[in-house]
Design a protein around this motif. Structure first.
Motif, PDB file in Angstrom:
ATOM      1  N   LYS A  28       0.827  -1.212   0.000  1.00  0.00           N
ATOM      2  CA  LYS A  28       0.000   0.000   0.000  1.00  0.00           C
ATOM      3  C   LYS A  28       0.861   1.261   0.000  1.00  0.00           C
ATOM      4  O   LYS A  28       0.506   2.275  -0.619  1.00  0.00           O
ATOM      5  CB  LYS A  28      -0.916   0.003   1.217  1.00  0.00           C
ATOM      6  CG  LYS A  28      -2.007  -1.046   1.182  1.00  0.00           C
ATOM      7  CD  LYS A  28      -2.774  -1.064   2.513  1.00  0.00           C
ATOM      8  CE  LYS A  28      -3.868  -2.104   2.529  1.00  0.00           C
ATOM      9  NZ  LYS A  28      -4.546  -2.188   3.855  1.00  0.00           N
ATOM     10  N   TRP A  70      -8.249  -4.586  -3.495  1.00  0.00           N
ATOM     11  CA  TRP A  70      -7.158  -3.598  -3.566  1.00  0.00           C
ATOM     12  C   TRP A  70      -6.472  -3.668  -4.924  1.00  0.00           C
ATOM     13  O   TRP A  70      -6.136  -2.625  -5.515  1.00  0.00           O
ATOM     14  CB  TRP A  70      -6.163  -3.863  -2.433  1.00  0.00           C
ATOM     15  CG  TRP A  70      -5.017  -2.894  -2.420  1.00  0.00           C
ATOM     16  CD1 TRP A  70      -4.975  -1.677  -1.820  1.00  0.00           C
ATOM     17  CD2 TRP A  70      -3.740  -3.074  -3.059  1.00  0.00           C
ATOM     18  NE1 TRP A  70      -3.754  -1.079  -2.038  1.00  0.00           N
ATOM     19  CE2 TRP A  70      -2.966  -1.906  -2.789  1.00  0.00           C
ATOM     20  CE3 TRP A  70      -3.166  -4.088  -3.809  1.00  0.00           C
ATOM     21  CZ2 TRP A  70      -1.675  -1.758  -3.253  1.00  0.00           C
ATOM     22  CZ3 TRP A  70      -1.871  -3.937  -4.287  1.00  0.00           C
ATOM     23  CH2 TRP A  70      -1.143  -2.774  -4.004  1.00  0.00           C
ATOM     24  N   ASN A  74      -6.295  -0.529  -7.595  1.00  0.00           N
ATOM     25  CA  ASN A  74      -4.991   0.056  -7.916  1.00  0.00           C
ATOM     26  C   ASN A  74      -4.462  -0.366  -9.285  1.00  0.00           C
ATOM     27  O   ASN A  74      -3.287  -0.125  -9.593  1.00  0.00           O
ATOM     28  CB  ASN A  74      -3.984  -0.330  -6.829  1.00  0.00           C
ATOM     29  CG  ASN A  74      -4.209   0.430  -5.545  1.00  0.00           C
ATOM     30  OD1 ASN A  74      -3.680   1.515  -5.340  1.00  0.00           O
ATOM     31  ND2 ASN A  74      -5.030  -0.143  -4.649  1.00  0.00           N
TER      32      ASN A  74
END
Length: 402
Positions: A28, A70, A74
């Motif tokens: 992250k 995620w 992304n």
């Protein structure tokens, strides 16, 4: 990201993490920066490295679903994983224990199968997925030839059990997954020659009857299944250390229909030793700055007669530095691939260029993964922020491929 000969990513073993929470936090923090620097408008791949502990956590359905969300948010995807290091890989002494537990154990087999079950839910539709792994074990753990042979046979049987799982997944879901053996210095398999010989002398003779009986196939069909699911991980650093002829190795693999699952794009240290006495002492001092205690840094010395001498670690090589029979050293230290000259030393960057030229001329895999994991133990003058370092590596490969 999609490049002209396949999919390019970087291996997340660059990030220190003992569990999935730490791994995910590192992604992250760093991945958005890397993506902005490298592929702001295109999807970027991740070469996921999970320790055994992290794999136990990520197999949880809720954790895996969060990660998949995620990835989607992304613009990231996972198509390859590094299943070589089983335990901690940073902030501890790794050395030969990078092979532990080895392929003679159920722990290694079960860990690898768990990784594949995670990977099968992450691989994008229409792609194949691969996991690189240890070259069976660390050869110096087996002092007698009989012990080495026994370990090789036992490791091969465990690998065949993984192939059975992958073949079943392929039959049920139409998803191609492959285990990619990664030869490295002092592994039971440390060269291209040893990998090919093992494939023909152990894997096929032991594996064909096993696969034939389980899936009710012919010998030829069983061999094809093995060759579909067991591949070579071509770590350029490792092949360069042994002064191997990349073109010859790849040509023999092609002739024998043995697949390359992944290129690991990595560079070693090297230096010519044919200078004056003072110059050689300066080179020795340069190598000494890379003598750190975390990882094994095997050295292969090219001799004046064309042979090679192998050292199990950098300290043993430094103790024998005055040996006049050597004309070049290559050391197993994954240095930045985007750098050629490192003071008085050089990297084996030219080997990467050669392998990528061969890949461009006649693509032999569609998985390309940058693997420089030593940033934390590099000499200070080579260190950059992690995200910037990764970006430099990937952009260098993109430029070289172009």
């Amino acid at each position: 990201m999609k490049v002209n000969t396949g999919h390019l990513t970087y291996c997340t073993n660059i990030h220190a993490g003992k569990n999935w929470d730490e791994d995910f936090n590192a992604l992250k923090q760093n991945f958005p920066i890397v993506k902005q620097n490298v592929a702001p408008t295109a999807a970027l791949g991740l070469g996921l490295r999970l320790s055994n502990t992290a794999s136990l956590q990520l197999q949880n359905a809720a954790e895996l679903e969060l990660f998949k969300q995620w990835l989607q948010e992304n613009d990231a995807y996972v198509f390859t994983m590094n299943g070589f290091p089983y335990g901690d890989f940073h902030h501890t002494i790794v050395k030969a224990d990078v092979h532990a537990p080895d392929w003679t154990t159920d722990d290694r087999k079960d860990y690898t199968v768990r990784l594949f079950h995670i990977l099968k839910s992450l691989v994008p539709e229409g792609m194949d997925g691969g996991i690189s792994t240890s070259p069976l074990s660390y050869r110096h753990w087996f002092k007698a030839p009989e012990a080495l042979k026994e370990a090789t046979e036992k490791a091969t049987l465990n690998i065949i059990e993984v192939i059975k799982v992958l073949a079943s997944i392929n039959n049920e879901q139409g998803l191609l997954l492959h285990l990619d053996i990664e030869p490295e210095p002092d592994g039971i398999l440390e060269t291209g020659r040893e990998f090919i010989d093992w494939f023909e002398q152990y894997l096929l003779p032991i594996g064909i009857p096993e696969i034939k009986n389980l899936f009710n196939t012919t010998d030829q069909e069983a061999e094809a299944i093995i060759k579909q699911h067991l591949c070579l991980c071509y770590d350029v650093c490792h092949f360069a250390i042994g002064y191997e002829d990349h073109g010859a190795v790849l040509a023999e693999l092609e002739r024998k229909n043995i697949r390359v699952g992944k290129i690991q794009i990595s560079a070693a240290l090297k230096a010519s030793l044919d200078g004056s006495g003072e110059e050689k002492q300066q080179i020795k001092q340069s190598f000494t700055t890379f003598n750190e205690p975390t990882y094994l840094h095997q050295v292969v010395a090219l001799q004046n007669d064309g042979g090679v001498k192998r050292y199990q670690d950098l300290p043993e090589a430094l103790d024998d530095f005055e040996n006049e029979a050597a004309k070049e050293w290559r050391a197993h230290f994954h240095v930045p691939i985007s750098v050629h000259d490192i003071g008085l030393l050089q990297s084996t960057q030219s080997d990467i260029s050669k392998v990528l030229e061969l890949q461009k001329a006649r693509p032999f895999t569609n998985h390309l993964e940058v693997e420089t994991y030593t940033w934390e133990v590099l000499p200070e003058h080579l260190k950059l922020p992690i995200a910037q370092s990764i970006s430099n590596e990937l952009n260098w490969v993109i430029d070289t491929l172009a």
